[in-house]
Design a protein around this motif. Structure first.
Motif, PDB file in Angstrom:
ATOM      1  N   SER A 149      32.964  42.118  29.841  1.00  0.00           N
ATOM      2  CA  SER A 149      32.317  41.160  30.724  1.00  0.00           C
ATOM      3  C   SER A 149      32.692  39.900  30.451  1.00  0.00           C
ATOM      4  O   SER A 149      32.804  38.675  31.171  1.00  0.00           O
ATOM      5  CB  SER A 149      30.802  41.162  30.843  1.00  0.00           C
ATOM      6  N   SER A 153      35.416  37.050  32.393  1.00  0.00           N
ATOM      7  CA  SER A 153      34.932  35.681  32.821  1.00  0.00           C
ATOM      8  C   SER A 153      35.477  34.674  32.157  1.00  0.00           C
ATOM      9  O   SER A 153      34.761  33.466  32.426  1.00  0.00           O
ATOM     10  CB  SER A 153      33.384  35.925  32.500  1.00  0.00           C
ATOM     11  N   ASN A 211      43.327  39.362  39.530  1.00  0.00           N
ATOM     12  CA  ASN A 211      44.433  40.463  40.100  1.00  0.00           C
ATOM     13  C   ASN A 211      45.372  39.953  40.996  1.00  0.00           C
ATOM     14  O   ASN A 211      45.624  38.853  41.490  1.00  0.00           O
ATOM     15  CB  ASN A 211      43.457  41.526  40.662  1.00  0.00           C
ATOM     16  N   LYS A 215      42.038  37.036  42.819  1.00  0.00           N
ATOM     17  CA  LYS A 215      40.560  36.992  42.238  1.00  0.00           C
ATOM     18  C   LYS A 215      40.281  37.491  40.934  1.00  0.00           C
ATOM     19  O   LYS A 215      41.294  38.332  40.298  1.00  0.00           O
ATOM     20  CB  LYS A 215      39.706  38.049  43.303  1.00  0.00           C
ATOM     21  N   LYS A 216      39.139  37.541  40.370  1.00  0.00           N
ATOM     22  CA  LYS A 216      38.741  37.910  39.089  1.00  0.00           C
ATOM     23  C   LYS A 216      39.033  39.329  38.958  1.00  0.00           C
ATOM     24  O   LYS A 216      38.545  39.854  39.788  1.00  0.00           O
ATOM     25  CB  LYS A 216      37.491  37.426  38.470  1.00  0.00           C
ATOM     26  N   THR A 218      37.717  43.129  38.053  1.00  0.00           N
ATOM     27  CA  THR A 218      36.540  43.662  38.081  1.00  0.00           C
ATOM     28  C   THR A 218      36.680  44.566  36.878  1.00  0.00           C
ATOM     29  O   THR A 218      37.643  45.055  36.219  1.00  0.00           O
ATOM     30  CB  THR A 218      36.228  44.642  39.302  1.00  0.00           C
ATOM     31  N   ARG A 219      35.352  44.949  36.335  1.00  0.00           N
ATOM     32  CA  ARG A 219      35.249  45.699  35.351  1.00  0.00           C
ATOM     33  C   ARG A 219      35.846  47.283  35.538  1.00  0.00           C
ATOM     34  O   ARG A 219      36.585  47.989  34.823  1.00  0.00           O
ATOM     35  CB  ARG A 219      33.617  46.067  35.027  1.00  0.00           C
ATOM     36  N   GLN A 220      35.743  47.664  36.957  1.00  0.00           N
ATOM     37  CA  GLN A 220      36.255  49.028  37.216  1.00  0.00           C
ATOM     38  C   GLN A 220      37.767  49.019  37.138  1.00  0.00           C
ATOM     39  O   GLN A 220      38.493  49.770  36.651  1.00  0.00           O
ATOM     40  CB  GLN A 220      35.756  49.508  38.558  1.00  0.00           C
TER      41      GLN A 220
END
Length: 296
Positions: A149, A153, A211, A215-216, A218-220
């Motif tokens: 995380s 971030s 990505n 966009k940021k 994701t964890r997935q």
């Protein structure tokens, strides 16, 4: 006995408005407790149960191989039941009073060897956009021991490649400054200087890792990246983003870092959370001794 139990279930359902899953859990735990009493010929009313009876039941669960978390949940269910009986005036003393739940044993975290780390981090293809980004992320995650995380971030102002540092938190109370080595700096610099702008869709976006949609991550999405390179490296161990954080800590300790410094870099409030990494170090020392000493 059944009447009292039913009244309790109605109470937590209608008065306490607990979720259906919680209610089923209470019912299941109480039924197991009642079954234990029956099987052990403890033929007294539930309201007459003593603290000794409950301690014996907890010990029975432990002998059955139940995890501390399971035993704690059972005790919590029984305690809620007896607090209800006490509040209703059906008993004068709560037999669960002052009973402590068993502590969960801290497990030694899974780690990678230095060779496995090298194998994993060498997998991204640094001749293409995605590979350069992935290489930078993996190198930074291992170099700084970040949580996933925290990694995802990060903004541009959170990293200073000239000083060789990364700032892991926007929260000033929890902010920590972590040094990063030259290998990670090299990978991150390549990504920031030549490749990050190809992911950017909005000029005002300061996120470091993006990505293809700008966009940021994701964890997935990051989990899939880890899984992809794990399989590509033919590493059989289970690897998650936390595996690199654990490996970071153990490898530092292996190479002489003091526990306080590792605690600061990981951001642990309590040093007991950091001491878990010493277990892995001691285990390997025992293995070396047993394999090498002629009279081991």
């Amino acid at each position: 006995m059944e009447k009292i139990k039913s009244e309790f279930i109605n109470y937590i359902k209608w008065d306490k408005e607990l979720s259906s899953n919680t209610i089923e859990s209470y019912k299941r735990d109480l039924n197991k407790f009642i079954k234990y009493l029956d099987e052990n010929n403890i033929n007294i009313a539930l309201e007459e149960i003593s603290q000794t009876n409950i301690i014996s039941y907890m010990f029975y669960l432990e002998i059955q191989g139940k995890a501390p978390s399971t035993i704690s949940r059972n005790l919590a269910s029984i305690r809620s039941f007896y607090q209800y009986l006490l509040n209703e005036g059906l008993i004068k003393k709560d037999p669960t009073l002052n009973l402590k739940s068993p502590k969960n044993k801290k497990r030694s975290p899974g780690i990678l060897t230095s060779n496995e780390i090298n194998m994993l981090l060498d997998q991204p293809d640094t001749t293409n956009l995605k590979g350069v980004r992935d290489k930078a992320m993996l190198e930074l995650l291992y170099a700084a021991g970040l949580k996933v995380s925290e990694l995802l971030s990060l903004d541009l102002e959170d990293i200073d490649l000239n000083l060789g540092i990364v700032i892991s938190s926007k929260n000033l109370l929890n902010e920590r400054v972590i040094p990063i080595g030259k290998t990670a700096i090299k990978s991150i610099k390549l990504y920031l200087d030549e490749y990050r702008n190809k992911f950017v869709k909005e000029a005002k976006d300061n996120s470091i890792f993006l990505n293809y949609q700008g966009k940021k991550l994701t964890r997935q999405g990051f989990w899939k990246i880890i899984k992809y390179y794990k399989e590509k490296a033919c590493i059989e161990k289970k690897i998650t983003p936390r595996t690199l954080r654990h490996s970071f800590a153990v490898h530092l300790i292996d190479n002489g870092a003091d526990l306080k410094s590792v605690q600061a870099m990981l951001g642990h409030a309590d040093i007991s959370s950091t001491q878990i990494y010493m277990q892995e170090d001691k285990k390997r020392l025992n293995e070396v001794y047993n394999n090498a000493h002629p009279r081991a």
